[in-house]
Design an enzyme around this catalytic site. Sequence first.
Site, PDB file in Angstrom:
ATOM      1  N   HIS A 107      -8.473   1.439  -6.068  1.00  0.00           N
ATOM      2  CA  HIS A 107      -7.699   0.607  -5.146  1.00  0.00           C
ATOM      3  C   HIS A 107      -6.220   0.872  -5.370  1.00  0.00           C
ATOM      4  O   HIS A 107      -5.777   1.035  -6.520  1.00  0.00           O
ATOM      5  CB  HIS A 107      -7.994  -0.875  -5.363  1.00  0.00           C
ATOM      6  CG  HIS A 107      -9.412  -1.216  -5.071  1.00  0.00           C
ATOM      7  ND1 HIS A 107      -9.885  -1.364  -3.792  1.00  0.00           N
ATOM      8  CD2 HIS A 107     -10.464  -1.384  -5.899  1.00  0.00           C
ATOM      9  CE1 HIS A 107     -11.182  -1.624  -3.847  1.00  0.00           C
ATOM     10  NE2 HIS A 107     -11.553  -1.638  -5.108  1.00  0.00           N
ATOM     11  N   LEU A 108      -5.479   0.904  -4.299  1.00  0.00           N
ATOM     12  CA  LEU A 108      -4.045   1.142  -4.376  1.00  0.00           C
ATOM     13  C   LEU A 108      -3.326  -0.011  -5.066  1.00  0.00           C
ATOM     14  O   LEU A 108      -2.413   0.196  -5.856  1.00  0.00           O
ATOM     15  CB  LEU A 108      -3.472   1.353  -2.973  1.00  0.00           C
ATOM     16  CG  LEU A 108      -3.984   2.613  -2.266  1.00  0.00           C
ATOM     17  CD1 LEU A 108      -3.734   2.515  -0.781  1.00  0.00           C
ATOM     18  CD2 LEU A 108      -3.335   3.845  -2.855  1.00  0.00           C
ATOM     19  N   SER A 109      -3.729  -1.230  -4.747  1.00  0.00           N
ATOM     20  CA  SER A 109      -3.086  -2.412  -5.327  1.00  0.00           C
ATOM     21  C   SER A 109      -3.927  -2.948  -6.483  1.00  0.00           C
ATOM     22  O   SER A 109      -5.089  -2.585  -6.651  1.00  0.00           O
ATOM     23  CB  SER A 109      -2.903  -3.498  -4.263  1.00  0.00           C
ATOM     24  OG  SER A 109      -4.154  -3.992  -3.822  1.00  0.00           O
ATOM     25  N   ARG A 161      -9.896 -11.500  -3.063  1.00  0.00           N
ATOM     26  CA  ARG A 161      -9.866 -10.062  -3.334  1.00  0.00           C
ATOM     27  C   ARG A 161     -10.157  -9.737  -4.800  1.00  0.00           C
ATOM     28  O   ARG A 161     -10.229  -8.572  -5.170  1.00  0.00           O
ATOM     29  CB  ARG A 161      -8.497  -9.481  -2.979  1.00  0.00           C
ATOM     30  CG  ARG A 161      -8.182  -9.496  -1.514  1.00  0.00           C
ATOM     31  CD  ARG A 161      -6.890  -8.726  -1.261  1.00  0.00           C
ATOM     32  NE  ARG A 161      -6.356  -8.991   0.042  1.00  0.00           N
ATOM     33  CZ  ARG A 161      -6.684  -8.325   1.140  1.00  0.00           C
ATOM     34  NH1 ARG A 161      -7.564  -7.349   1.100  1.00  0.00           N
ATOM     35  NH2 ARG A 161      -6.114  -8.637   2.292  1.00  0.00           N
ATOM     36  N   ASN A 176     -12.855   3.900  -2.211  1.00  0.00           N
ATOM     37  CA  ASN A 176     -12.016   2.751  -1.947  1.00  0.00           C
ATOM     38  C   ASN A 176     -12.667   2.080  -0.750  1.00  0.00           C
ATOM     39  O   ASN A 176     -12.502   2.520   0.387  1.00  0.00           O
ATOM     40  CB  ASN A 176     -10.576   3.146  -1.637  1.00  0.00           C
ATOM     41  CG  ASN A 176      -9.688   1.935  -1.406  1.00  0.00           C
ATOM     42  OD1 ASN A 176     -10.165   0.840  -1.128  1.00  0.00           O
ATOM     43  ND2 ASN A 176      -8.387   2.145  -1.512  1.00  0.00           N
ATOM     44  N   TYR A 205       0.792  -1.231   0.000  1.00  0.00           N
ATOM     45  CA  TYR A 205       0.000   0.000   0.000  1.00  0.00           C
ATOM     46  C   TYR A 205       0.824   1.280   0.000  1.00  0.00           C
ATOM     47  O   TYR A 205       0.261   2.373  -0.073  1.00  0.00           O
ATOM     48  CB  TYR A 205      -0.953  -0.001   1.206  1.00  0.00           C
ATOM     49  CG  TYR A 205      -1.886  -1.190   1.194  1.00  0.00           C
ATOM     50  CD1 TYR A 205      -2.885  -1.307   0.234  1.00  0.00           C
ATOM     51  CD2 TYR A 205      -1.760  -2.203   2.132  1.00  0.00           C
ATOM     52  CE1 TYR A 205      -3.729  -2.402   0.208  1.00  0.00           C
ATOM     53  CE2 TYR A 205      -2.606  -3.305   2.117  1.00  0.00           C
ATOM     54  CZ  TYR A 205      -3.585  -3.401   1.155  1.00  0.00           C
ATOM     55  OH  TYR A 205      -4.417  -4.487   1.138  1.00  0.00           O
ATOM     56  N   ASP A 220     -25.708  -1.118  -2.665  1.00  0.00           N
ATOM     57  CA  ASP A 220     -27.084  -0.622  -2.729  1.00  0.00           C
ATOM     58  C   ASP A 220     -27.162   0.866  -2.408  1.00  0.00           C
ATOM     59  O   ASP A 220     -27.930   1.602  -3.028  1.00  0.00           O
ATOM     60  CB  ASP A 220     -27.979  -1.407  -1.771  1.00  0.00           C
ATOM     61  CG  ASP A 220     -28.285  -2.815  -2.247  1.00  0.00           C
ATOM     62  OD1 ASP A 220     -28.011  -3.136  -3.427  1.00  0.00           O
ATOM     63  OD2 ASP A 220     -28.815  -3.607  -1.435  1.00  0.00           O
TER      64      ASP A 220
END
Length: 147
Positions: free
Chosen positions: A99-101, A110, A73, A22, A86
């Site tokens: 997302h960072l990764s 994931r 995120n 991260y 929702d």
Amino acid sequence: MRIGVVQGPNLNLLGVREPEIYGHETLDALNTRIGAAAAELGAEVEIFQANGEGALIDFVQDAAARVDGFIINAGGYTHTSVALLDALVGVGKPYVEVHLSNLAGREPYRRTSLLAPKASGVIMGFGAPGYILAVRGLISLLRARSG
């Protein structure tokens, strides 16, 4: 133009939690960069971070009256929260998932995002600069829609 930025669980640990994945930048520093990028494009941001699913949902619902779209995120809730999906769909504002990764290269659990199918776009794997891409992309989309 105003953008809501939703920072999910454990993002408050940026700079400490698994920096090899991260990065070393703190959430405060990242949020400052996000705000500066938006300001350069004539937009404002309202940034919120919470570790609890309900707090994130409450923010989305409350902020929808004040913002034109969201950058989110959702952390671990990306893979589990139908309720957060929702809320995002329910308020009727476009959102960009970030997302960072690169989730596609991470653990199998994931690799599925419940939020992505309804998102205007998904940006992942670029680290902190991915948020800047998300700001630019969402502002461009909002301007195109406003005509």
